[in-house]
Scaffold this motif. Structure first.
Motif, PDB file in Angstrom:
ATOM      1  N   ILE A 186       0.874  -1.173   0.000  1.00 14.12           N
ATOM      2  CA  ILE A 186       0.000   0.000   0.000  1.00 14.12           C
ATOM      3  C   ILE A 186       0.906   1.215   0.000  1.00 14.12           C
ATOM      4  CG2 ILE A 186      -1.807   1.207   1.273  1.00 14.12           C
ATOM      5  CD1 ILE A 186      -2.479  -1.668   2.432  1.00 14.12           C
ATOM      6  N   ARG A 187       0.972   1.908  -1.142  1.00 10.03           N
ATOM      7  CA  ARG A 187       1.995   2.942  -1.271  1.00 10.03           C
ATOM      8  C   ARG A 187       1.495   4.173  -2.035  1.00 10.03           C
ATOM      9  NH1 ARG A 187       4.504   3.287  -6.237  1.00 10.03           N
ATOM     10  NH2 ARG A 187       4.499   1.470  -7.638  1.00 10.03           N
ATOM     11  N   ASP A 188       2.072   5.302  -1.627  1.00  5.29           N
ATOM     12  CA  ASP A 188       1.908   6.560  -2.355  1.00  5.29           C
ATOM     13  C   ASP A 188       0.447   7.000  -2.462  1.00  5.29           C
ATOM     14  OD1 ASP A 188       4.716   6.700  -2.815  1.00  5.29           O
ATOM     15  OD2 ASP A 188       4.490   5.295  -4.471  1.00  5.29           O
ATOM     16  N   ASN A 189      -0.316   6.721  -1.412  1.00  2.00           N
ATOM     17  CA  ASN A 189      -1.694   7.197  -1.341  1.00  2.00           C
ATOM     18  C   ASN A 189      -1.770   8.427  -0.438  1.00  2.00           C
ATOM     19  OD1 ASN A 189      -3.109   4.840  -2.765  1.00  2.00           O
ATOM     20  ND2 ASN A 189      -1.933   3.797  -1.172  1.00  2.00           N
ATOM     21  N   THR A 190      -2.744   9.293  -0.693  1.00  6.24           N
ATOM     22  CA  THR A 190      -2.837  10.562   0.020  1.00  6.24           C
ATOM     23  C   THR A 190      -4.275  10.828   0.446  1.00  6.24           C
ATOM     24  OG1 THR A 190      -1.020  11.484  -1.284  1.00  6.24           O
ATOM     25  CG2 THR A 190      -2.426  13.031  -0.127  1.00  6.24           C
ATOM     26  N   GLY A 191      -4.485  10.951   1.759  1.00  6.47           N
ATOM     27  CA  GLY A 191      -5.817  11.253   2.264  1.00  6.47           C
ATOM     28  C   GLY A 191      -5.763  12.283   3.373  1.00  6.47           C
ATOM     29  N   THR A 192      -6.898  12.911   3.645  1.00  8.09           N
ATOM     30  CA  THR A 192      -6.945  13.837   4.776  1.00  8.09           C
ATOM     31  C   THR A 192      -6.761  13.070   6.078  1.00  8.09           C
ATOM     32  OG1 THR A 192      -8.429  15.298   3.558  1.00  8.09           O
ATOM     33  CG2 THR A 192      -8.330  15.585   5.940  1.00  8.09           C
ATOM     34  N   ARG A 193      -7.440  11.927   6.200  1.00  8.82           N
ATOM     35  CA  ARG A 193      -7.340  11.109   7.399  1.00  8.82           C
ATOM     36  C   ARG A 193      -7.181   9.651   6.982  1.00  8.82           C
ATOM     37  NH1 ARG A 193     -10.211  15.562   8.534  1.00  8.82           N
ATOM     38  NH2 ARG A 193     -10.150  16.388  10.663  1.00  8.82           N
ATOM     39  N   GLY A 194      -6.082   9.039   7.414  1.00 11.19           N
ATOM     40  CA  GLY A 194      -5.782   7.677   6.995  1.00 11.19           C
ATOM     41  C   GLY A 194      -5.320   7.645   5.552  1.00 11.19           C
ATOM     42  N   GLY A 195      -4.075   8.039   5.322  1.00 12.36           N
ATOM     43  CA  GLY A 195      -3.582   8.121   3.951  1.00 12.36           C
ATOM     44  C   GLY A 195      -3.612   6.794   3.222  1.00 12.36           C
ATOM     45  N   GLY A 196      -3.208   5.713   3.913  1.00 12.87           N
ATOM     46  CA  GLY A 196      -3.178   4.403   3.277  1.00 12.87           C
ATOM     47  C   GLY A 196      -4.489   3.657   3.386  1.00 12.87           C
ATOM     48  N   ILE A 197      -4.915   3.362   4.614  1.00 15.16           N
ATOM     49  CA  ILE A 197      -6.137   2.590   4.830  1.00 15.16           C
ATOM     50  C   ILE A 197      -6.908   3.183   6.002  1.00 15.16           C
ATOM     51  CG2 ILE A 197      -5.216   0.448   3.872  1.00 15.16           C
ATOM     52  CD1 ILE A 197      -4.726  -0.549   6.714  1.00 15.16           C
ATOM     53  N   TYR A 198      -8.215   2.897   6.026  1.00 14.84           N
ATOM     54  CA  TYR A 198      -9.069   3.390   7.104  1.00 14.84           C
ATOM     55  C   TYR A 198     -10.106   2.320   7.426  1.00 14.84           C
ATOM     56  CZ  TYR A 198     -11.852   6.825   9.766  1.00 14.84           C
ATOM     57  OH  TYR A 198     -12.510   7.517  10.763  1.00 14.84           O
ATOM     58  N   GLY A 199     -10.092   1.859   8.700  1.00 17.03           N
ATOM     59  CA  GLY A 199     -11.144   0.976   9.191  1.00 17.03           C
ATOM     60  C   GLY A 199     -11.050  -0.460   8.730  1.00 17.03           C
ATOM     61  N   VAL A 200      -9.830  -0.963   8.476  1.00 17.76           N
ATOM     62  CA  VAL A 200      -9.673  -2.339   8.014  1.00 17.76           C
ATOM     63  C   VAL A 200      -8.600  -3.045   8.834  1.00 17.76           C
ATOM     64  CG1 VAL A 200     -10.288  -1.577   5.694  1.00 17.76           C
ATOM     65  CG2 VAL A 200      -7.894  -1.942   6.243  1.00 17.76           C
ATOM     66  N   THR A 201      -8.497  -4.353   8.647  1.00 18.53           N
ATOM     67  CA  THR A 201      -7.401  -5.139   9.218  1.00 18.53           C
ATOM     68  C   THR A 201      -6.409  -5.451   8.108  1.00 18.53           C
ATOM     69  OG1 THR A 201      -8.757  -6.137  10.960  1.00 18.53           O
ATOM     70  CG2 THR A 201      -6.794  -7.357  10.269  1.00 18.53           C
ATOM     71  N   ALA A 202      -5.128  -5.223   8.364  1.00 23.41           N
ATOM     72  CA  ALA A 202      -4.080  -5.504   7.383  1.00 23.41           C
ATOM     73  C   ALA A 202      -3.131  -6.547   7.952  1.00 23.41           C
ATOM     74  CB  ALA A 202      -3.318  -4.239   7.029  1.00 23.41           C
ATOM     75  N   VAL A 203      -2.845  -7.574   7.162  1.00 25.57           N
ATOM     76  CA  VAL A 203      -1.983  -8.673   7.584  1.00 25.57           C
ATOM     77  C   VAL A 203      -0.865  -8.841   6.549  1.00 25.57           C
ATOM     78  CG1 VAL A 203      -1.862 -11.124   8.176  1.00 25.57           C
ATOM     79  CG2 VAL A 203      -3.952  -9.819   8.664  1.00 25.57           C
ATOM     80  N   ASN A 204       0.368  -8.831   7.019  1.00 26.47           N
ATOM     81  CA  ASN A 204       1.546  -9.036   6.155  1.00 26.47           C
ATOM     82  C   ASN A 204       1.567  -8.052   4.992  1.00 26.47           C
ATOM     83  OD1 ASN A 204       2.302 -11.213   7.789  1.00 26.47           O
ATOM     84  ND2 ASN A 204       1.218 -12.695   6.515  1.00 26.47           N
TER      85      ASN A 204
END
Length: 304
Positions: A186-204
Motif C-alpha cells: 500500500i503505497r503513495d496514497n494521500t488522504g486527509t485522514r488515513g492516507g493508506g487505509i481506514y477501518g480495516v485489518t491488514a496482515v503481512n
C-alpha cells in the motif's frame, strides 16, 4: 410418494444452500468488459465490472496488470467520492500472481484551480478501493494498491482512506474486522485522514510513501499484524502518527516515518487513543527513535 417428494425437495434445498462460490476473472489485456467474466478467456477488463457482476460469497481473481480505469462512486455527506473499485457485497478480491505484478491505481487531483492540497487531494481524486456500508466479510489479497487520493475537508467518509476505505468505519468505532487486506503493498496514497487505509485489518502488508494531512499517514482506525511501515508522513499541526485512533499493531516494524513539519517527538510516532501490543518483532528505528517511540498512547503492552 409424499415422503419421497419431501426428501427430494430437502436435498435440493441443501444442495442450493451449499453451492460453491463462482469465480470471476479480470484481465487488463482484454479489449473491454463484454466477456461474461467466468473464465480467463472471457475475463472482464476492469475489476469493477467483475465485482459488480459477482454475487455475495464469490471470488474475483485478477490477472497481472495495472488497473487504472473503471470504478464506481459513492455519496456521503452530500459529497461524491470516486473509487477505482467499490465493493458492495461480501466477496474475496484476489490477484492470481501477487502484488508485484498486479496493481490497483487511483488518481490524484491535478486540477490546480480546484485542488485544496499540495498532495493531490481534491474533488477530482480517485481512491483505490472502498467497501460499502453493511458489508461484513471482504478479503483483499495480493495487490499493490497505489496512487489513490481523497477529497480534502472535514472528517467524513470522502476524505478517509485513499488506498482502502471501510465506509462504515467511524472514529472510535472499530469495524476493522469486516475487511481484511492481506499480502498487499500500500503505497503513495494521500488522504486527509488515513492516507493508506481506514477501518480495516491488514496482515503481512507493506506501507510506504503514504501521506495524510491529519492523523494516520499509513492507517487510521485499523488493526495491523506482521506489517512493515516505512517512510510515511503527515502534514500540519495535527499531523501526528503513522497510525492513529482505535488500532492495534502486532509484530510490526515502523521505520523513518515522519511529519513534514518535523515536530519534536513525532517521528515514528503512533497516534492517540490506541492500545498497541508490541511483539518481539515490532521495532521502530530511524531518527530519534530507539526501540519504540509511542506517543500519546492510552495504553501499551509488550508481549513476550
Amino acid at each position: 410418494m409424499d415422503r419421497m417428494r419431501i426428501w427430494i425437495l430437502a436435498a435440493a434445498a441443501t444442495m442450493a444452500f451449499n453451492l460453491p462460490a463462482t469465480e470471476w476473472f479480470v484481465d487488463r489485456t482484454r479489449p473491454d468488459d463484454s466477456g461474461n467474466g467466468k473464465s480467463v478467456e472471457a475475463a472482464k477488463r476492469t475489476i469493477q465490472a467483475a465485482v459488480s457482476a459477482a454475487s455475495a460469497g464469490d471470488v474475483v481473481t485478477v490477472l497481472p496488470g495495472v488497473y487504472d480505469e473503471g470504478g464506481n462512486p459513492f455519496t456521503a455527506s452530500s459529497v461524491v467520492s470516486s473509487n477505482r473499485v467499490y465493493i458492495m457485497k461480501n466477496l474475496t478480491l484476489r490477484s492470481r500472481d501477487g502484488a508485484a505484478v498486479t496493481h490497483i491505481v487511483g488518481a490524484k487531483d491535478l486540477n490546480v484551480a480546484q485542488n485544496a492540497s499540495p498532495w493531490g487531494m481534491g474533488p477530482g481524486a480517485i481512491r483505490c478501493i472502498a467497501v460499502d456500508t453493511g458489508v461484513t466479510d471482504v478479503k483483499i489479497e495480493g495487490f499493490t494498491i497505489r496512487d489513490g487520493a481523497t477529497g480534502f475537508g472535514s472528517d467524513t467518509a470522502p476524505v478517509r482512506g485513499a488506498g482502502v476505505l471501510n465506509v462504515q468505519a467511524q472514529p472510535g468505532v472499530t469495524a476493522a474486522g469486516y475487511i481484511v487486506v492481506r499480502d498487499c503493498v500500500i503505497r503513495d496514497n494521500t488522504g486527509t485522514r488515513g492516507g493508506g487505509i481506514y477501518g480495516v485489518t491488514a496482515v503481512n502488508c507493506t506501507f510506504t510513501g503514504n501521506r495524510a494531512s491529519n492523523f494516520g499517514a499509513a492507517a487510521r482506525e485499523c488493526c495491523l499484524e506482521g506489517c512493515v511501515l516505512y517512510r510515511n508522513s503527515t502534514l500540519g499541526s495535527a499531523g501526528v502518527g503513522v497510525m492513529a485512533y482505535g488500532y492495534s499493531a502486532v509484530n510490526c516494524t515502523f521505520a523513518y516515518n515522519d511529519t513534514v513539519n518535523a515536530f519534536a517527538g513525532r517521528r515514528d510516532s503512533i497516534g492517540t487513543n490506541g492500545a498497541v501490543r508490541i511483539g518481539l518483532k515490532m521495532t521502530v528505528f530511524g531518527g530519534m527513535a530507539r526501540y519504540a517511540r509511542l506517543v500519546g498512547l492510552a495504553a501499551a503492552q509488550e508481549n513476550t
